[in-house]
Structure formats: C-alpha cells, structure tokens
Write an enzyme that holds these catalytic residues in place. Structure first.
Site, mmCIF file in Angstrom:
data_model
loop_
_atom_site.group_PDB
_atom_site.id
_atom_site.type_symbol
_atom_site.label_atom_id
_atom_site.label_comp_id
_atom_site.label_asym_id
_atom_site.label_seq_id
_atom_site.Cartn_x
_atom_site.Cartn_y
_atom_site.Cartn_z
ATOM 1 N N THR A 154 -9.073 9.762 11.990
ATOM 2 C CA THR A 154 -9.473 10.927 11.296
ATOM 3 C C THR A 154 -9.747 11.882 12.907
ATOM 4 O O THR A 154 -9.344 13.414 13.129
ATOM 5 C CB THR A 154 -9.100 11.547 10.151
ATOM 6 O OG1 THR A 154 -10.696 10.626 10.224
ATOM 7 C CG2 THR A 154 -8.550 10.368 9.722
ATOM 8 N N HIS A 186 -0.061 -3.866 12.119
ATOM 9 C CA HIS A 186 0.847 -2.933 12.152
ATOM 10 C C HIS A 186 1.732 -2.373 13.727
ATOM 11 O O HIS A 186 2.865 -1.407 12.911
ATOM 12 C CB HIS A 186 0.790 -1.516 10.875
ATOM 13 C CG HIS A 186 0.631 -2.053 9.530
ATOM 14 N ND1 HIS A 186 -0.906 -1.509 9.021
ATOM 15 C CD2 HIS A 186 0.145 -4.022 8.873
ATOM 16 C CE1 HIS A 186 -0.628 -2.491 8.158
ATOM 17 N NE2 HIS A 186 -0.770 -3.065 7.318
ATOM 18 N N CYS A 234 14.184 -2.366 19.933
ATOM 19 C CA CYS A 234 16.373 -2.343 19.345
ATOM 20 C C CYS A 234 16.717 -3.059 18.273
ATOM 21 O O CYS A 234 15.904 -4.405 18.038
ATOM 22 C CB CYS A 234 17.511 -2.231 19.757
ATOM 23 S SG CYS A 234 18.769 -2.804 19.346
ATOM 24 N N SER A 283 -8.143 2.297 3.058
ATOM 25 C CA SER A 283 -9.050 2.000 1.463
ATOM 26 C C SER A 283 -8.092 0.509 1.393
ATOM 27 O O SER A 283 -8.041 0.135 0.052
ATOM 28 C CB SER A 283 -7.504 3.115 1.261
ATOM 29 O OG SER A 283 -6.497 2.744 1.515
ATOM 30 N N ALA A 306 -7.215 3.927 9.508
ATOM 31 C CA ALA A 306 -6.516 5.181 9.394
ATOM 32 C C ALA A 306 -7.655 5.792 9.574
ATOM 33 O O ALA A 306 -7.921 7.026 10.230
ATOM 34 C CB ALA A 306 -6.020 5.558 8.277
ATOM 35 N N ASN A 357 -17.042 3.555 4.677
ATOM 36 C CA ASN A 357 -15.652 4.106 4.570
ATOM 37 C C ASN A 357 -15.865 5.610 3.819
ATOM 38 O O ASN A 357 -17.394 5.353 3.615
ATOM 39 C CB ASN A 357 -14.663 3.230 3.563
ATOM 40 C CG ASN A 357 -13.147 3.974 3.479
ATOM 41 O OD1 ASN A 357 -12.953 4.127 4.750
ATOM 42 N ND2 ASN A 357 -12.935 4.063 2.554
ATOM 43 N N ARG A 368 -4.277 7.847 2.672
ATOM 44 C CA ARG A 368 -4.416 8.201 1.052
ATOM 45 C C ARG A 368 -6.255 8.672 1.558
ATOM 46 O O ARG A 368 -6.476 8.844 -0.186
ATOM 47 C CB ARG A 368 -4.801 6.531 0.690
ATOM 48 C CG ARG A 368 -3.173 5.740 0.590
ATOM 49 C CD ARG A 368 -3.332 4.638 -0.145
ATOM 50 N NE ARG A 368 -1.918 4.075 0.515
ATOM 51 C CZ ARG A 368 -1.549 3.237 1.563
ATOM 52 N NH1 ARG A 368 -2.271 4.161 2.568
ATOM 53 N NH2 ARG A 368 -0.662 2.859 1.974
ATOM 54 N N ASP A 384 -2.580 3.749 16.585
ATOM 55 C CA ASP A 384 -1.905 4.574 17.657
ATOM 56 C C ASP A 384 -2.769 4.305 19.529
ATOM 57 O O ASP A 384 -2.835 4.784 20.269
ATOM 58 C CB ASP A 384 -3.166 5.726 17.363
ATOM 59 C CG ASP A 384 -4.254 5.723 16.465
ATOM 60 O OD1 ASP A 384 -5.003 5.404 15.430
ATOM 61 O OD2 ASP A 384 -5.220 4.546 17.152
HETATM 62 N N1 APR Z 1 -14.789 8.580 8.121
HETATM 63 C C1 APR Z 1 -14.799 7.798 6.725
HETATM 64 N N2 APR Z 1 -14.065 7.736 5.968
HETATM 65 C C2 APR Z 1 -12.840 8.103 5.968
HETATM 66 C C3 APR Z 1 -12.610 9.097 7.270
HETATM 67 C C4 APR Z 1 -13.835 9.715 8.623
HETATM 68 N N3 APR Z 1 -13.907 9.803 9.333
HETATM 69 N N4 APR Z 1 -11.312 9.899 7.252
HETATM 70 C C5 APR Z 1 -10.712 9.010 6.708
HETATM 71 N N5 APR Z 1 -11.855 8.223 6.165
HETATM 72 C C6 APR Z 1 -11.359 7.116 4.940
HETATM 73 C C7 APR Z 1 -10.527 7.473 3.496
HETATM 74 O O1 APR Z 1 -10.979 7.665 2.262
HETATM 75 C C8 APR Z 1 -9.234 6.412 3.372
HETATM 76 O O2 APR Z 1 -10.491 5.588 1.921
HETATM 77 O O3 APR Z 1 -10.488 6.278 5.194
HETATM 78 C C9 APR Z 1 -9.764 5.600 4.215
HETATM 79 C C10 APR Z 1 -8.487 5.632 4.881
HETATM 80 O O4 APR Z 1 -7.564 4.874 3.973
HETATM 81 P P1 APR Z 1 -5.474 4.176 4.024
HETATM 82 O O5 APR Z 1 -5.492 6.487 4.587
HETATM 83 O O6 APR Z 1 -4.948 4.546 2.775
HETATM 84 O O7 APR Z 1 -5.533 4.642 5.730
HETATM 85 P P2 APR Z 1 -5.023 2.415 5.978
HETATM 86 O O8 APR Z 1 -5.879 1.917 5.333
HETATM 87 O O9 APR Z 1 -5.468 2.442 7.157
HETATM 88 O O10 APR Z 1 -3.612 2.260 5.458
HETATM 89 C C11 APR Z 1 -2.814 1.201 5.958
HETATM 90 O O11 APR Z 1 -1.259 2.479 4.918
HETATM 91 O O12 APR Z 1 0.475 3.704 5.063
HETATM 92 C C12 APR Z 1 0.270 2.379 5.242
HETATM 93 O O13 APR Z 1 0.770 1.344 7.162
HETATM 94 C C13 APR Z 1 0.171 2.550 6.791
HETATM 95 O O14 APR Z 1 -1.664 0.887 8.180
HETATM 96 C C14 APR Z 1 -1.432 1.903 7.074
HETATM 97 C C15 APR Z 1 -2.255 1.674 5.984
#
Ligand code: APR
Length: 259
Positions: A32, A127, A135, A202, A28, A226, A40, A110
C-alpha cells in the site's frame, strides 16, 4: 492501533538474531505504501466495494465477456505498473542478504519483491502474477505487456493467438486452484522454519493463511506484523501493530549482509 513499544521491537529483533531459517508470508499491506491498495484494510478494494469481491471470481470471468472487458480496462490502469518497491520490501531484501531468509511467500501479484531485489528463487507467488497472461484453454503463457498493447489497439477481450481461448492475467482468482507445487513448497517451508513472519495480511484467505498454524505446530516462533489485528494474533509469539514501512526497517537494522 497500539503502537509497539521498544521492548516489543527488541524482542522480535532477538527472535531474528536467533533464527536461521525464516519464512515470511506477505500480503497486500506491504504494497500500500507503494500506491497499490489492499483489499480489506480501511481503504481496501473490498472494503470500499464489497460487491467487487464477488465479481472477482473465475466463473464470472469465463462466462461473461463484459466482465472480461472490464477486467482488461482495469488491468490497463493497474497501480502495479507505476509502483516502486518501498522500505518494507527493501527490509526483506536486507533479511535475505543477512542469510536469514529461507522462503518469501507472497500473496501479492505486483512483483515488487523481485523489483526490490529479493531473489526470485526464494519467492513463492502463491496467488500468481499480474505480469503474465495465461490462456485458460491451452495454458500458453506470455507477457502481460503484449496483451495490454492489443487492448490499447482496440481488442477489448484479446483471445489466445494459438487456440483462440480466453486470456486471463496469470493471477489466481477466487474459484481457481492454487499451483499445487507452490502450495507444497510453502507448506514445507513453514514446517521447516524456526521463525515465521506474517506481514501485511489480514490472514483471512486460505489455504495460504494456513502456513501460520503449520509453522506454530512445527515449533517455530510466529510474529505477526500488521496495521490492525488479525484473527491469528492469539497464535503469535509477538504481534507488532504499526506502519510496515517504518516497522520493518527497524526490525532488520543492524543485520550484516553476508552475501
Ligand atoms: N502498514 C501496516 N499494515 C498495513 C498497511 C501498512 N502500510 N497497509 C495495509 N495494511 C494492512 C491492512 O490493515 C490489512 O489488515 O494489511 C492488511 C491487508 O489485508 P488484505 O487487504 O486482506 O490483504 P491480503 O491479506 O493480502 O489478502 C489476501 O485476498 O483478495 C484476495 O487474492 C487476494 O492475495 C489477496 C488475498
């Protein structure tokens, strides 16, 4: 956050130059900067509302019409509908066009990698996707846009036209199995790559986070990019902490498109 120094960037760029079969796992964090919150990170959806994570599982969705009604309202407002790919997504297109990308495994739903120009044939949406509905009874799939049009017209929990079953976005929720063929494809790609990037994740959600140690065990180099530390940083040959929209274009600048 320790921002990478030029030598770190140069080292990772040399990894890219030497690699032929790069696998990228995105999370994710790469979306962002397109306006879609992560889960997270410091402003993440689960960070801000820990209870929401528990609710986003399949059994609640299937059992409780109120959970489904709220889910449909949330889908109407999802940030993905207005989001545009950002420089991070475009950097991965550059990597592919330089002939370096074997497989792009994304945890994101997305569709922004496709919108940026990454080849769908190289993408594994492990995912699922928010752009389709499925359905849960007969398995029929259709465009999310059609289901949202029904919700806008007042159907708060639209049912499958074919069998009357419960409709859900074609995303994989907690408690739902991943598509076995996708998982196999991701695992095989990780076993066969010479460089694996974990970008904007994460690395807390399995089984897909497992491709990182799989690649490492298959003697690939591992690079984690990250905004903050992950529990797998110790596994990596290089860790770059910073803003993806700035870091990723730097890593691929100078690559020549071969396609
Ligand atoms: N630049 C660098 N790092 C970023 C940025 C950015 N602009 N924006 C966010 N991050 C980092 C955050 O610090 C975080 O460590 O990206 C990481 C995103 O981690 P998560 O929010 O845990 O997302 P993800 O790892 O994709 O989650 C996995 O969890 O909820 C489920 O199904 C959902 O696919 C998702 C899965």
């Amino acid at each position: 956050m320790d921002v990478p120094v030029d030598s770190d960037l140069a080292r990772v760029r040399s990894f890219i130059d030497e690699a032929q079969r790069i696998v990228v796992l995105t999370g994710a964090g790469i979306s962002t900067e397109s306006g879609i919150p992560d889960f997270r990170g410091p402003q993440g959806v689960w960070t801000r509302d820990p209870a929401a994570e528990k609710l986003s599982n399949l059994q609640h969705y299937m059992a409780d019409p109120d959970v489904r009604r709220r889910a449909w309202q949330a889908r109407l407002q999802h940030e993905a509908w207005d989001a545009q790919p950002n420089a991070g997504h475009r950097a991965l297109v550059t990597l592919e066009r330089a002939g370096k990308l074997d497989t792009l495994i994304t945890q994101n739903i997305d569709g922004l990698h496709q919108r940026a120009g990454s080849s769908p044939a190289r993408i594994v949406e492990i995912h699922g996707t928010i752009h389709e509905v499925v359905c849960m009874q007969c398995g029929e799939r259709g465009p999310m846009s059609g289901a949202l049009a029904r919700v806008r017209k007042g159907e708060l929990d639209p049912a499958c036209f074919t069998c009357g079953g419960i409709l859900k976005s074609a995303t994989i929720s907690f408690g739902q199995a991943l598509v076995a063929a996708d998982l196999r494809r991701a695992d095989q790609a990780a076993r066969g790559c010479d460089l694996l990037f974990a970008i904007g994740s994460s690395l807390k959600v399995f089984p897909i986070a497992g491709v990182v140690p799989v690649a490492k065990d298959a003697d690939a180099r591992v690079v984690i990019v990250n905004g903050e530390a992950t529990e797998m940083d110790a596994l990596a040959d290089a860790v770059l902490h910073g803003v993806l929209g700035e870091l990723l274009p730097t890593l691929v600048s100078g690559l020549i498109s071969t396609s």
